[in-house]
Motif scaffolding. Sequence first.
Motif, PDB file in Angstrom:
ATOM      1  N   LEU A   1       0.859  -1.174   0.000  1.00 39.85           N
ATOM      2  CA  LEU A   1       0.000   0.000   0.000  1.00 39.85           C
ATOM      3  C   LEU A   1       0.902   1.233   0.000  1.00 39.85           C
ATOM      4  CD1 LEU A   1      -2.932   1.073   0.158  1.00 39.85           C
ATOM      5  CD2 LEU A   1      -2.599   1.230   2.643  1.00 39.85           C
ATOM      6  N   ALA A   2       0.904   1.971  -1.099  1.00 44.04           N
ATOM      7  CA  ALA A   2       1.655   3.224  -1.180  1.00 44.04           C
ATOM      8  C   ALA A   2       0.785   4.320  -0.579  1.00 44.04           C
ATOM      9  CB  ALA A   2       1.982   3.554  -2.636  1.00 44.04           C
ATOM     10  N   VAL A   3       1.385   5.157   0.270  1.00 42.58           N
ATOM     11  CA  VAL A   3       0.640   6.204   0.983  1.00 42.58           C
ATOM     12  C   VAL A   3       1.320   7.548   0.756  1.00 42.58           C
ATOM     13  CG1 VAL A   3      -0.203   6.991   3.226  1.00 42.58           C
ATOM     14  CG2 VAL A   3       0.007   4.539   2.780  1.00 42.58           C
ATOM     15  N   ASP A   4       0.551   8.503   0.264  1.00 39.64           N
ATOM     16  CA  ASP A   4       1.027   9.880   0.094  1.00 39.64           C
ATOM     17  C   ASP A   4       0.918  10.590   1.437  1.00 39.64           C
ATOM     18  OD1 ASP A   4       1.641  12.468  -0.687  1.00 39.64           O
ATOM     19  OD2 ASP A   4       0.097  12.577  -2.232  1.00 39.64           O
ATOM     20  N   LEU A   5       2.000  11.197   1.870  1.00 42.11           N
ATOM     21  CA  LEU A   5       2.004  11.947   3.122  1.00 42.11           C
ATOM     22  C   LEU A   5       2.211  13.441   2.892  1.00 42.11           C
ATOM     23  CD1 LEU A   5       4.268   9.531   5.197  1.00 42.11           C
ATOM     24  CD2 LEU A   5       1.768   9.717   5.281  1.00 42.11           C
ATOM     25  N   HIS A   6       2.340  13.853   1.639  1.00 41.40           N
ATOM     26  CA  HIS A   6       2.718  15.232   1.356  1.00 41.40           C
ATOM     27  C   HIS A   6       1.684  15.997   0.543  1.00 41.40           C
ATOM     28  CE1 HIS A   6       5.051  18.455  -0.689  1.00 41.40           C
ATOM     29  NE2 HIS A   6       5.480  18.625   0.548  1.00 41.40           N
ATOM     30  N   ASP A   7       1.490  15.637  -0.719  1.00 42.51           N
ATOM     31  CA  ASP A   7       0.613  16.411  -1.602  1.00 42.51           C
ATOM     32  C   ASP A   7      -0.866  16.214  -1.304  1.00 42.51           C
ATOM     33  OD1 ASP A   7       2.760  17.556  -2.985  1.00 42.51           O
ATOM     34  OD2 ASP A   7       2.881  15.852  -4.342  1.00 42.51           O
TER      35      ASP A   7
ATOM     36  N   PRO B   1      -2.269  14.060   1.508  1.00 44.69           N
ATOM     37  CA  PRO B   1      -2.049  13.137   2.621  1.00 44.69           C
ATOM     38  C   PRO B   1      -3.188  12.128   2.797  1.00 44.69           C
ATOM     39  CG  PRO B   1      -1.446  15.353   3.258  1.00 44.69           C
ATOM     40  CD  PRO B   1      -2.121  15.461   1.911  1.00 44.69           C
ATOM     41  N   GLY B   2      -2.800  10.869   2.812  1.00 43.55           N
ATOM     42  CA  GLY B   2      -3.765   9.790   2.978  1.00 43.55           C
ATOM     43  C   GLY B   2      -4.177   9.123   1.688  1.00 43.55           C
ATOM     44  N   ARG B   3      -3.841   9.719   0.539  1.00 43.29           N
ATOM     45  CA  ARG B   3      -4.178   9.083  -0.737  1.00 43.29           C
ATOM     46  C   ARG B   3      -3.326   7.826  -0.881  1.00 43.29           C
ATOM     47  NH1 ARG B   3      -4.222  11.499  -6.936  1.00 43.29           N
ATOM     48  NH2 ARG B   3      -5.457   9.756  -7.754  1.00 43.29           N
ATOM     49  N   THR B   4      -3.929   6.769  -1.372  1.00 48.02           N
ATOM     50  CA  THR B   4      -3.243   5.484  -1.467  1.00 48.02           C
ATOM     51  C   THR B   4      -3.476   4.808  -2.810  1.00 48.02           C
ATOM     52  OG1 THR B   4      -5.092   4.226  -0.555  1.00 48.02           O
ATOM     53  CG2 THR B   4      -3.465   5.087   1.025  1.00 48.02           C
ATOM     54  N   PHE B   5      -2.630   3.861  -3.093  1.00 45.72           N
ATOM     55  CA  PHE B   5      -2.845   2.893  -4.171  1.00 45.72           C
ATOM     56  C   PHE B   5      -2.011   1.666  -3.837  1.00 45.72           C
ATOM     57  CE2 PHE B   5       0.816   5.300  -5.672  1.00 45.72           C
ATOM     58  CZ  PHE B   5       1.674   4.330  -6.181  1.00 45.72           C
ATOM     59  N   ARG B   6      -2.342   0.573  -4.441  1.00 41.67           N
ATOM     60  CA  ARG B   6      -1.601  -0.672  -4.221  1.00 41.67           C
ATOM     61  C   ARG B   6      -0.692  -0.945  -5.421  1.00 41.67           C
ATOM     62  NH1 ARG B   6      -2.170  -3.197   0.494  1.00 41.67           N
ATOM     63  NH2 ARG B   6      -4.082  -2.671   1.598  1.00 41.67           N
TER      64      ARG B   6
ATOM     65  N   TYR C   1       1.092   8.104 -10.365  1.00 39.37           N
ATOM     66  CA  TYR C   1       0.907   6.670 -10.172  1.00 39.37           C
ATOM     67  C   TYR C   1      -0.512   6.365  -9.691  1.00 39.37           C
ATOM     68  CZ  TYR C   1       5.884   5.993 -10.836  1.00 39.37           C
ATOM     69  OH  TYR C   1       7.141   5.959 -11.377  1.00 39.37           O
ATOM     70  N   ALA C   2      -0.974   7.119  -8.721  1.00 37.72           N
ATOM     71  CA  ALA C   2      -2.315   6.885  -8.171  1.00 37.72           C
ATOM     72  C   ALA C   2      -3.399   7.064  -9.233  1.00 37.72           C
ATOM     73  CB  ALA C   2      -2.565   7.812  -6.985  1.00 37.72           C
ATOM     74  N   ASP C   3      -3.165   7.949 -10.174  1.00 36.90           N
ATOM     75  CA  ASP C   3      -4.136   8.173 -11.247  1.00 36.90           C
ATOM     76  C   ASP C   3      -4.070   7.107 -12.338  1.00 36.90           C
ATOM     77  OD1 ASP C   3      -4.983  10.479  -9.970  1.00 36.90           O
ATOM     78  OD2 ASP C   3      -3.845  11.842 -11.274  1.00 36.90           O
ATOM     79  N   SER C   4      -3.092   6.209 -12.258  1.00 38.86           N
ATOM     80  CA  SER C   4      -2.882   5.197 -13.296  1.00 38.86           C
ATOM     81  C   SER C   4      -3.141   3.772 -12.807  1.00 38.86           C
ATOM     82  CB  SER C   4      -1.447   5.306 -13.826  1.00 38.86           C
ATOM     83  OG  SER C   4      -1.241   6.584 -14.390  1.00 38.86           O
ATOM     84  N   VAL C   5      -3.966   3.644 -11.787  1.00 46.49           N
ATOM     85  CA  VAL C   5      -4.278   2.312 -11.271  1.00 46.49           C
ATOM     86  C   VAL C   5      -5.351   1.641 -12.107  1.00 46.49           C
ATOM     87  CG1 VAL C   5      -3.599   2.933  -8.921  1.00 46.49           C
ATOM     88  CG2 VAL C   5      -5.982   3.178  -9.618  1.00 46.49           C
ATOM     89  N   ASP C   6      -5.441   0.332 -11.992  1.00 45.99           N
ATOM     90  CA  ASP C   6      -6.497  -0.400 -12.685  1.00 45.99           C
ATOM     91  C   ASP C   6      -7.798  -0.291 -11.893  1.00 45.99           C
ATOM     92  OD1 ASP C   6      -6.331  -2.281 -10.582  1.00 45.99           O
ATOM     93  OD2 ASP C   6      -5.222  -3.745 -11.795  1.00 45.99           O
ATOM     94  N   ALA C   7      -8.825  -0.979 -12.343  1.00 42.79           N
ATOM     95  CA  ALA C   7     -10.146  -0.889 -11.711  1.00 42.79           C
ATOM     96  C   ALA C   7     -10.144  -1.349 -10.263  1.00 42.79           C
ATOM     97  CB  ALA C   7     -11.165  -1.703 -12.510  1.00 42.79           C
TER      98      ALA C   7
END
Length: 141
Positions: free
Chosen positions: A89-95, A97-102, A125-131
Motif C-alpha cells: 500500500l503506497a501512501v502519500d504523506l505530502h501532496d 495526505p492519505g491518498r493510497t494505491f496498491r 501513479y495513483a491516477d494510473s491504477v487499474d479498476a
Amino acid sequence: MAPLPKPDDLTSLVLRVDFAEGAAWEALKAAIIAGDPYDNAVFVSDPRYDGVSTQSLVEADANAADDDKVFYLFLADATTMVDDEHLLLAVDLHDEPGRTFRLPPRWYAEVSANLCIANMDFAEYADSVDASGVFRGFGDT
C-alpha cells in the motif's frame, strides 16, 4: 506517535504494520530485493507499528519537524501479508495526505526511484491504477 523512521537518501520506507505472518514479510522483502538491482528500500519491522492506521501515519508525519518528514511510504499491511501478490500500500504523506494505491513488489523499484528523485509525483501513479486500485505499469511496458 513518534516520528516515522526516516529512510536513507534515495531510498523509500517499507513499513510493516501487520505482524500476523512472519513468512509473508520475508517473502515480500525477498520479492522487492529481487526486483531491484539497487538497494533502495529501508525495511522497518517494529512491533510499535503493529495495527497502526494510515490516518495515524499521516498525522505523525504532519506533526513531524520539516527535516523528519517522510512524504510517502509503502505499507506492508494485513492485505499485503495475505494477498498472493503481496500488494504493498503506497501512501502519500505530502501532496494529498492519505491518498493510497496498491502495487505489486514487481513495480516497487520503478515507483520508489521516481518518487525519490521527484521525477514523478505520487498522483501520477495513483491516477494510473487499474479498476481494483492497483498500479501495474503505464501500459507501455
